[in-house]
Scaffold this active site. Structure first.
Site, PDB file in Angstrom:
ATOM      1  N   HIS A  93     -56.521  36.036  -8.182  1.00 49.34           N
ATOM      2  CA  HIS A  93     -57.506  35.549  -7.230  1.00 49.34           C
ATOM      3  C   HIS A  93     -57.026  34.285  -6.522  1.00 49.34           C
ATOM      4  O   HIS A  93     -57.118  34.152  -5.305  1.00 49.34           O
ATOM      5  CB  HIS A  93     -58.777  35.283  -8.035  1.00 49.34           C
ATOM      6  CG  HIS A  93     -59.933  34.943  -7.205  1.00 49.34           C
ATOM      7  ND1 HIS A  93     -60.678  33.832  -7.422  1.00 49.34           N
ATOM      8  CD2 HIS A  93     -60.468  35.548  -6.141  1.00 49.34           C
ATOM      9  CE1 HIS A  93     -61.633  33.780  -6.525  1.00 49.34           C
ATOM     10  NE2 HIS A  93     -61.529  34.806  -5.746  1.00 49.34           N
ATOM     11  N   ARG A 152     -58.195  51.996   1.551  1.00 49.76           N
ATOM     12  CA  ARG A 152     -58.233  52.352   0.126  1.00 49.76           C
ATOM     13  C   ARG A 152     -59.685  52.313  -0.334  1.00 49.76           C
ATOM     14  O   ARG A 152     -60.346  51.289  -0.173  1.00 49.76           O
ATOM     15  CB  ARG A 152     -57.409  51.363  -0.684  1.00 49.76           C
ATOM     16  CG  ARG A 152     -55.911  51.412  -0.429  1.00 49.76           C
ATOM     17  CD  ARG A 152     -55.203  50.409  -1.333  1.00 49.76           C
ATOM     18  NE  ARG A 152     -53.767  50.584  -1.350  1.00 49.76           N
ATOM     19  CZ  ARG A 152     -52.921  49.810  -0.661  1.00 49.76           C
ATOM     20  NH1 ARG A 152     -53.381  48.843   0.104  1.00 49.76           N
ATOM     21  NH2 ARG A 152     -51.630  50.020  -0.743  1.00 49.76           N
ATOM     22  N   ARG A 169     -58.691  57.129   2.786  1.00 51.20           N
ATOM     23  CA  ARG A 169     -58.037  57.893   1.718  1.00 51.20           C
ATOM     24  C   ARG A 169     -59.045  58.204   0.620  1.00 51.20           C
ATOM     25  O   ARG A 169     -59.821  57.324   0.225  1.00 51.20           O
ATOM     26  CB  ARG A 169     -56.885  57.066   1.137  1.00 51.20           C
ATOM     27  CG  ARG A 169     -56.141  57.796   0.049  1.00 51.20           C
ATOM     28  CD  ARG A 169     -54.955  57.006  -0.438  1.00 51.20           C
ATOM     29  NE  ARG A 169     -55.363  55.879  -1.254  1.00 51.20           N
ATOM     30  CZ  ARG A 169     -54.517  54.998  -1.770  1.00 51.20           C
ATOM     31  NH1 ARG A 169     -53.223  55.107  -1.525  1.00 51.20           N
ATOM     32  NH2 ARG A 169     -54.943  54.007  -2.513  1.00 51.20           N
ATOM     33  N   GLU A 221     -45.901  60.595  -1.848  1.00 49.09           N
ATOM     34  CA  GLU A 221     -45.672  59.504  -2.800  1.00 49.09           C
ATOM     35  C   GLU A 221     -44.922  59.988  -4.029  1.00 49.09           C
ATOM     36  O   GLU A 221     -44.610  59.208  -4.922  1.00 49.09           O
ATOM     37  CB  GLU A 221     -46.984  58.903  -3.319  1.00 49.09           C
ATOM     38  CG  GLU A 221     -48.081  58.775  -2.339  1.00 49.09           C
ATOM     39  CD  GLU A 221     -49.280  58.074  -2.928  1.00 49.09           C
ATOM     40  OE1 GLU A 221     -49.212  56.856  -3.114  1.00 49.09           O
ATOM     41  OE2 GLU A 221     -50.292  58.741  -3.181  1.00 49.09           O
ATOM     42  N   ASN A 223     -44.689  52.700  -1.964  1.00 50.82           N
ATOM     43  CA  ASN A 223     -44.776  51.987  -3.253  1.00 50.82           C
ATOM     44  C   ASN A 223     -44.608  52.972  -4.406  1.00 50.82           C
ATOM     45  O   ASN A 223     -43.753  52.802  -5.275  1.00 50.82           O
ATOM     46  CB  ASN A 223     -46.135  51.282  -3.411  1.00 50.82           C
ATOM     47  CG  ASN A 223     -46.447  50.381  -2.242  1.00 50.82           C
ATOM     48  OD1 ASN A 223     -45.553  50.016  -1.490  1.00 50.82           O
ATOM     49  ND2 ASN A 223     -47.711  50.032  -2.074  1.00 50.82           N
ATOM     50  N   ASP A 224     -45.442  54.007  -4.385  1.00 54.14           N
ATOM     51  CA  ASP A 224     -45.323  55.004  -5.448  1.00 54.14           C
ATOM     52  C   ASP A 224     -44.046  55.814  -5.299  1.00 54.14           C
ATOM     53  O   ASP A 224     -43.389  56.122  -6.283  1.00 54.14           O
ATOM     54  CB  ASP A 224     -46.550  55.922  -5.450  1.00 54.14           C
ATOM     55  CG  ASP A 224     -47.688  55.320  -6.251  1.00 54.14           C
ATOM     56  OD1 ASP A 224     -47.411  54.798  -7.344  1.00 54.14           O
ATOM     57  OD2 ASP A 224     -48.837  55.333  -5.774  1.00 54.14           O
ATOM     58  N   ARG A 237     -42.580  48.590 -11.246  1.00 49.05           N
ATOM     59  CA  ARG A 237     -42.235  47.236 -10.808  1.00 49.05           C
ATOM     60  C   ARG A 237     -43.081  46.157 -11.474  1.00 49.05           C
ATOM     61  O   ARG A 237     -42.809  44.970 -11.361  1.00 49.05           O
ATOM     62  CB  ARG A 237     -42.311  47.107  -9.298  1.00 49.05           C
ATOM     63  CG  ARG A 237     -43.692  47.208  -8.758  1.00 49.05           C
ATOM     64  CD  ARG A 237     -43.652  46.734  -7.352  1.00 49.05           C
ATOM     65  NE  ARG A 237     -44.642  47.443  -6.584  1.00 49.05           N
ATOM     66  CZ  ARG A 237     -44.858  47.199  -5.330  1.00 49.05           C
ATOM     67  NH1 ARG A 237     -44.146  46.310  -4.698  1.00 49.05           N
ATOM     68  NH2 ARG A 237     -45.788  47.847  -4.696  1.00 49.05           N
ATOM     69  N   CYS A 256     -47.167  53.815   4.990  1.00 46.76           N
ATOM     70  CA  CYS A 256     -48.254  52.899   4.650  1.00 46.76           C
ATOM     71  C   CYS A 256     -48.010  52.112   3.370  1.00 46.76           C
ATOM     72  O   CYS A 256     -48.869  51.375   2.926  1.00 46.76           O
ATOM     73  CB  CYS A 256     -49.588  53.622   4.581  1.00 46.76           C
ATOM     74  SG  CYS A 256     -49.685  54.780   3.234  1.00 46.76           S
TER      75      CYS A 256
HETATM   76  C1  PEP Z   1     -48.216  53.601  -1.919  1.00 41.07           C
HETATM   77  O1  PEP Z   1     -48.083  54.132  -3.026  1.00 41.07           O
HETATM   78  O2  PEP Z   1     -47.268  53.207  -1.213  1.00 41.07           O
HETATM   79  C2  PEP Z   1     -49.564  53.405  -1.365  1.00 41.07           C
HETATM   80  C3  PEP Z   1     -49.744  52.988  -0.131  1.00 41.07           C
HETATM   81  O3  PEP Z   1     -50.594  53.650  -2.207  1.00 41.07           O
HETATM   82  P1  PEP Z   1     -51.128  52.577  -3.262  1.00 41.07           P
HETATM   83  O4  PEP Z   1     -50.328  51.326  -3.077  1.00 41.07           O
HETATM   84  O5  PEP Z   1     -52.575  52.395  -2.976  1.00 41.07           O
HETATM   85  O6  PEP Z   1     -50.848  53.273  -4.555  1.00 41.07           O
HETATM   86 MG    MG Z   2     -49.812  55.090  -3.969  1.00 45.12          MG
END
Ligand code: PEP
Ligand code: MG
Length: 753
Positions: free
Chosen positions: A361, A468, A504, A602, A625-626, A636, A673
């Protein structure tokens, strides 16, 4: 031996500085093992040498003076191999080096143990014996264990300048590592803060007058709500939508049944208000503590922070006024939001916390206020930091304690550059993300839970590329109903209309469980998450898509996105449910339209099936990211492997190219994204690849726009070709960094080291 190990470790821990820690080690180890000599050599990589830094048995005058060229002698061999070397007769070894300055005689028995931290050899602990001697296994283990104890003390001494003073050299200064939490450079003087109220120390006590206790509790809640309003007012214009959402989450917690009813019930059962509050907060924080997801675990500290704030008002504790230095670096083991806001903004130059992470936070607050911050700087001894000069590098999460003039000057230059850059970025606000050869790449926002606050980036963005939906589910005590969800979705659709908003569907799972929907799995990242859960629970999915479709009536800017897709069947089933909801709503008389639908890429399987997936939907959106986590098999949030996580890894780049090729077959657009989309370095590659849009956090938007506006598409394609030849992420990064430097944009990114 175990007992002496314990005693020595304790003594070393209590040593006031490195010099004394080393003196204790050499004396104690020599005694415990019965060696003739015990010495410590430290590695000085910058000047390529090993320096004798402490000894018991050799001439004291040699300390600091004896310098062996890096890699020479048996000390060099131990350091090179990074493992202990145990020799009965060292003098017979080809690498044996006899140095007369130390008063050395011809020693025979030799044991050298490397001092290692984070895979780096910092020095060597050496035992010697005049006679031939083979040290026993237990003795080797003992010495290796003590060597590892020294590593932390050496690192800290490097960072605070003690080592440089000991070695009497202008050795470039080292830093204390932490996590980058809020970008920027802060230079100032440390002011240490401590938790204002210790909730855990509050005892249970019988309430004399339960009604008075309840009134006091409710009054304290109102006071905290007022503090929260003041905090939001101070930061709002700089906060991204996601960051504002955290304040909303706080407010929801403040009003939640769990907190309010839970505490009131305990008061009515006879406990006084502080005791009832402590028990409720402990219960609530425990739920978050148990979560796998690092982001959600951080919410436990929010809950405690909130508890402390309420307690402070309950006890009427007016915080004693602190005289903050002109340029304050706020330092603490756990800093609360209230403590940050207590520092006059013009005096707050930076923040360092020994706990927490970028999703804490206070990190979010720091970003909102534009205060550079490093979190999780575990090696910083808070008790000794007060009044020290400090530099906080919020880009890399580094802290320099008592920096030398060279480090200071370098960081001052960076801070000046930053100021110039931020003025320039400001001037781009109303300009499009258009390349020098006239191609426009739409930049969208990633967000979640939009409230009445108008967050940063809202005018600039082409729309929302990833909304999200998890947050409203997480902060409640049960699944939100259709009407509650609808009103949330409506807010974001209205706020951005007519620009598109991609919502999403729920992406919770084993790693992000809801407090009221626990999932326990051995392998949550490979488990029940995203679309897998919602397809198994059509009632949850249908409620959500009905709410989403209803929210879009009359606006016509909705797009729907399915997360964590790994098979085409999942897409077919999700589409069937979405159509069912659409038809039901039509029958019920709602003027809904069927929105464009996309799937997230992903999971590696989805990359290989991009074409089959693209045939079924209107667009693809890559969650890097995933995707990076699954391609590289790296979590990570796991400190042991986090440094292996890199979305510029050639495998990720190839996966993106393949996804684009699959989508192209059916003429579908591809958006990115994940966090990669907001990285100015990656922007060059993504532009070169031909992705159709990028979606990112608000703070990244001006930086990425700056890059797009400085380069042609043709040049971006050339850079991409060069990057695709690379075999590792570091080489890709180098090419991109040089490209940005060549465009005069080096200041937008800080190189990783
Ligand atoms: C991702 O995985 O890149 C993504 C955008 O989804 P989240 O970060 O919400 O898992
Ligand atoms: Mg994801």
């Amino acid at each position: 031996m175990l007992e002496s190990l314990r005693r020595i470790v304790q003594e070393v821990d209590n040593a006031p500085d490195l010099e004394q820690a080393l003196a204790i080690i050499v004396r104690r180890v020599k005694e415990a093992v019965g060696a003739d000599v015990c010495s410590v050599y430290l590695n000085d990589y910058d000047n390529r040498r090993h320096i004798l830094q402490a000894t018991d048995g050799l001439r004291q005058a040699a300390v600091g003076r004896v310098r062996i060229e890096l890699g020479r002698g048996l000390v060099g061999l131990v350091s090179e191999r990074a493992e202990p070397i145990n020799l009965d007769d060292a003098s017979a070894h080809p690498r044996y080096l006899c140095i007369t300055d130390t008063g050395e005689q011809r020693y025979h028995g030799f044991l050298g143990a490397p001092i290692i931290q984070n895979r780096k050899v910092l020095g060597v602990l050496v035992l010697r014996q005049l006679e031939k001697r083979h040290y026993l296994d237990d003795e080797v283990t003992f010495v290796v264990t003590l060597a590892s104890q020294l590593a932390g003390a050496i690192t800290y001494a490097r960072t605070n300048g003690e080592l440089a003073r000991l070695q009497d050299e202008g050795i470039p200064q080292r830093f204390l590592p932490g996590l980058a939490a809020s970008p920027g450079i802060g230079i100032g003087i440390a002011a240490v803060v401590y938790p204002p109220a210790d909730l855990d120390a509050i005892p249970d006590r019988r309430a004399e007058n339960p009604q008075a206790e309840e009134d006091a509790f409710r009054g304290a809640l109102q006071d905290v709500a007022a503090d929260l309003d003041r905090m939001v007012a101070r930061t709002q214009t700089n906060l991204s939508a996601e960051d504002v959402a955290i304040f909303d989450a706080w407010r929801l917690m403040l009003e939640s049944d769990t907190l309010v009813d839970g505490t009131v019930a305990r008061i009515r059962a006879g406990n006084w208000a502080p005791g009832a509050l402590r028990a409720t907060i402990a219960d609530h924080a425990r739920v978050f503590d148990g979560m796998e997801d690092a982001y959600l675990r951080e919410r436990a500290s929010d809950v405690r922070d909130l508890g402390r704030s309420i307690l402070m008002h309950l006890q009427n504790l007016a915080a004693a006024p602190i005289a903050y230095p002109q340029k304050t670096i706020l330092v603490g083991a756990e800093i609360s939001a209230m403590q940050i806001v207590d520092v006059p903004r013009e005096r707050l130059a930076g923040m360092v916390s020994t706990s927490g992470s970028g999703s804490s936070h206070v990190a979010i607050l720091a970003r909102g206020m534009g205060v550079p911050a490093a979190m999780g700087v575990a090696d910083l001894p808070v008790g000794r930091a007060e009044g020290r000069d400090m530099v906080v590098d919020g880009y890399r999460g580094r802290v320099y304690v008592s920096p030398g003039p060279a480090v200071r000057a370098e960081y001052q230059r960076m801070a000046d550059d930053d100021r110039a850059m931020s003025n320039e970025l400001q001037s781009l606000r109303h300009l499009p993300a258009e390349t020098t050869d006239g191609y426009q790449l739409p930049l969208f926002l990633n967000t979640g839970l939009v409230s009445e606050h108008r967050p940063l980036g809202i005018e600039e963005a082409a729309g929302v590329g990833l909304y999200r939906t998890e947050l409203p589910f997480i902060v409640r005590d049960s699944f939100p109903g259709e009407a509650a969800q609808m009103s949330n979705y409506r807010k974001v659709l209205e706020m951005f209309a007519p620009r598109p908003v991609t919502i999403r569907t729920l992406d919770i799972g084993g790693d992000k469980p809801l407090p009221y929907f626990p999932v326990h799995e051995a392998n949550p990242f490979l488990g029940w998450r995203g679309i897998r859960i919602t397809l198994d629970h059509p009632e949850i999915f249908l409620t959500q898509v009905r709410a989403i479709l209803r929210a879009s009536v009359g606006l016509d800017n909705l797009q729907v996105l399915f997360p964590m897709i790994s098979t085409v069947t999942e897409v077919d089933e999700a589409l069937t449910l979405l159509r069912r909801a659409y038809e039901e709503l039509l029958e019920e008389g709602y003027q809904v339209r069927m929105p464009p639908v996309g799937v997230m890429i992903e999971v590696p399987a989805a990359v290989y099936q991009a074409e089959a997936l693209a045939r079924r939907v209107d667009f693809l959106s890559v969650g890097t990211n995933d995707l990076t986590q699954y391609l590289l098999a790296v979590d990570r949030n796991n400190a042991h492997v986090a440094k292996l996580y890199d979305d510029l890894h050639p495998a990720v780049l190839r996966a993106l190219s393949q996804t684009l090729a699959g989508a192209r077959v059916h003429g579908r657009e591809v958006s990115i994204c994940g966090e990669m989309a907001g990285d100015p370095l990656a922007a060059v590659l993504l532009l070169g690849m031909g992705v159709h849009s990028l979606s990112m956090g608000a703070h990244s938007l001006p930086r990425v726009k700056r890059v797009i506006r400085s380069i042609s598409r043709a040049r971006a394609r050339e850079v991409l070709q060069a990057a695709l030849q690379c075999e590792d992420a570091a080489s890709v990064r180098r090419i991109l960094f040089e490209t940005l430097e060549g465009l005069g944009l080096g200041g937008l990114v800080r190189p990783r080291r």
